[in-house]
Design a protein around this motif. Structure first.
Motif, PDB file in Angstrom:
ATOM      1  N   VAL A   1       0.826  -1.211   0.000  1.00 42.88           N
ATOM      2  CA  VAL A   1       0.000   0.000   0.000  1.00 42.88           C
ATOM      3  C   VAL A   1       0.864   1.267   0.000  1.00 42.88           C
ATOM      4  CG1 VAL A   1      -0.329   0.239   2.522  1.00 42.88           C
ATOM      5  CG2 VAL A   1      -2.163   0.904   0.950  1.00 42.88           C
TER       6      VAL A   1
ATOM      7  N   VAL B   1     -10.736   0.931  -0.429  1.00 41.31           N
ATOM      8  CA  VAL B   1      -9.994   0.169   0.577  1.00 41.31           C
ATOM      9  C   VAL B   1     -10.987  -0.627   1.403  1.00 41.31           C
ATOM     10  CG1 VAL B   1      -8.388   0.329   2.517  1.00 41.31           C
ATOM     11  CG2 VAL B   1      -8.449   2.143   0.800  1.00 41.31           C
TER      12      VAL B   1
ATOM     13  N   VAL C   1      -7.718  -1.762  -2.942  1.00 42.78           N
ATOM     14  CA  VAL C   1      -6.817  -2.241  -1.888  1.00 42.78           C
ATOM     15  C   VAL C   1      -7.644  -3.192  -1.020  1.00 42.78           C
ATOM     16  CG1 VAL C   1      -5.224  -1.569  -0.040  1.00 42.78           C
ATOM     17  CG2 VAL C   1      -5.648   0.020  -1.941  1.00 42.78           C
TER      18      VAL C   1
END
Ligand code: NAD
Length: 355
Positions: A22, A94, A117
């Motif tokens: 990340v 995310v 993500v």
């Protein structure tokens, strides 16, 4: 599998995998030529969303911590408006399938690229499938526009995923790979990925139950989830996914636990009609009867094994059966009213799977 004839279409996306992946989000944003990206997450993961937005500095347009299961249409509308007001030219989703699903809803309308993500094992990040729920009905479709442009898999973000969710989310991923093995559009490369994904996840999950912050097991599980998600993105799903779609959509049963309960039963239903898939599953699981093996594994992992424990009413078996039989997905074994009724009764009661 039979390799004499098949077709396969690769989905274009870039994957970065590894601890700290990340941290490369800023590079990824710049590589895509984006200026201001909106970070999407569930309310429970707002802290993670804030941290990620903070790391983007001037490239962050803000955080929208409003993602919810099955993407309610009003949440999708608000998110699209927010993205337009903030002048976002891309999104970073995310979280699990809910956050990524919200990114896809924005991409569908505005064509904004999504960087995913993932922090669960659900696999949405690897597919071009979108879904939006309005008036209790989930509408889904496939559109290349919603396929994430880049996916950053960072196992450090999965360390806090509670054990129970890790287990059911992992079995949700296994279900994608199982159905890819007997899909009407199965292909040799996807079958290899499916077998390896199932092996990786089913060996990682027991280690995660022992120690949820075991880094090696988290890495294996996320690696397996990537492979299983890619299987979902590349093939057409069958009876198992149809059943879970009907149970989730009509009765609002929880997504990942429903997959965990139904999988051994749907697999048992299909085993006699899918010998090559059974061979692959025997190799991946190391057991003679894969359906029984997955049911045993779910029990050992403490996963739910009965739909009645997910608050499903026994009298809902008939309407769900009708829905599944009226419009079945392609499936190795014929989808019959009697067969589906028996399957659902066993899954509802928590019985061992039988063909
Ligand atoms: P989810 O995204 O709803 O997440 C469940 C909960 O876990 C949320 O509260 C979330 O904030 C929390 N969470 C996620 N990661 C966490 C972490 N690392 N640590 C702590 N908490 C964490 O659940 P899901 O099972 O990932 O996704 C389900 C949704 O995704 C469903 O709507 C399903 O239909 C959709 N889905 C879509 C596809 C597709 O291809 N379109 C594929 C799979 C799932």
């Amino acid at each position: 599998m039979d390799v004499s004839s098949f077709s396969y279409e690769a989905l274009p996306m870039r994957v970065r995998f590894g601890p700290g992946a990340v941290a490369s989000l800023g590079d990824e944003v710049r590589r895509l030529g984006l200026r201001r990206v909106l970070v999407l997450c569930s309310p429970e993961q707002e802290e993670t969303g804030d941290r990620i937005a903070g790391s983007l500095g001037e490239h962050s347009a803000g955080v929208l911590p409003e993602a919810r299961m099955h993407v309610p249409v009003e949440v999708a509308r608000r998110a699209r408006e927010r993205a337009a007001e903030l002048g976002a030219d891309g999104c970073v989703a995310v979280g699990g399938g809910s956050a990524i699903g919200l990114g896809k809803a924005i991409a569908l309308q505005y064509g904004l690229p999504v960087i995913a993500v993932p922090t669960t094992y659900a696999g949405s990040e690897m597919t071009a499938v979108w879904g939006v729920t309005e008036g209790g009905r989930k509408k889904t479709g496939r559109d290349r526009k919603v396929l994430p442009t880049s996916v950053l898999y960072d196992h450090e973000l999965t360390l806090g995923l509670p054990v129970a969710m890790s287990v059911t989310s992992g079995l949700n991923a296994v279900a994608h790979a199982v159905e890819a093995l007997y899909a009407p559009d199965a292909s040799p490369i996807i079958s290899l990925m499916a077998e390896e994904g199932i092996r990786a996840l089913t060996s990682a999950l027991p280690a995660l139950v022992d120690n949820s912050t075991d880094l090696a097991a988290r890495t294996q599980a996320l690696y397996g989830a990537w492979l299983c998600g890619a299987c979902l993105g590349a093939t057409t799903m069958s009876l198992h996914h149809k059943l879970c779609h009907a149970l989730g959509g009509s009765l609002d049963l929880p997504h990942a636990p429903t997959h965990a309960v139904v999988l051994p039963h749907a697999l048992a239903y299909n085993q006699a009609a899918a010998p090559a898939a059974v061979e692959a599953l025997r190799r991946a699981l190391g057991v003679p009867d894969p359906a029984r093996g997955i049911w045993d594994l779910a029990g050992a992992l403490g996963a739910p094994r009965a739909l009645k424990d997910l608050a499903m009413d026994e009298q809902d078996i008939d309407p769900i059966t009708e829905q599944v039989v009226a419009n079945p997905y392609a499936n190795p074994a014929p989808v019959t009213r009697e067969g589906v009724t028996l399957l659902l009764h066993a899954a509802w009661a928590g019985d061992a799977p039988s063909a």
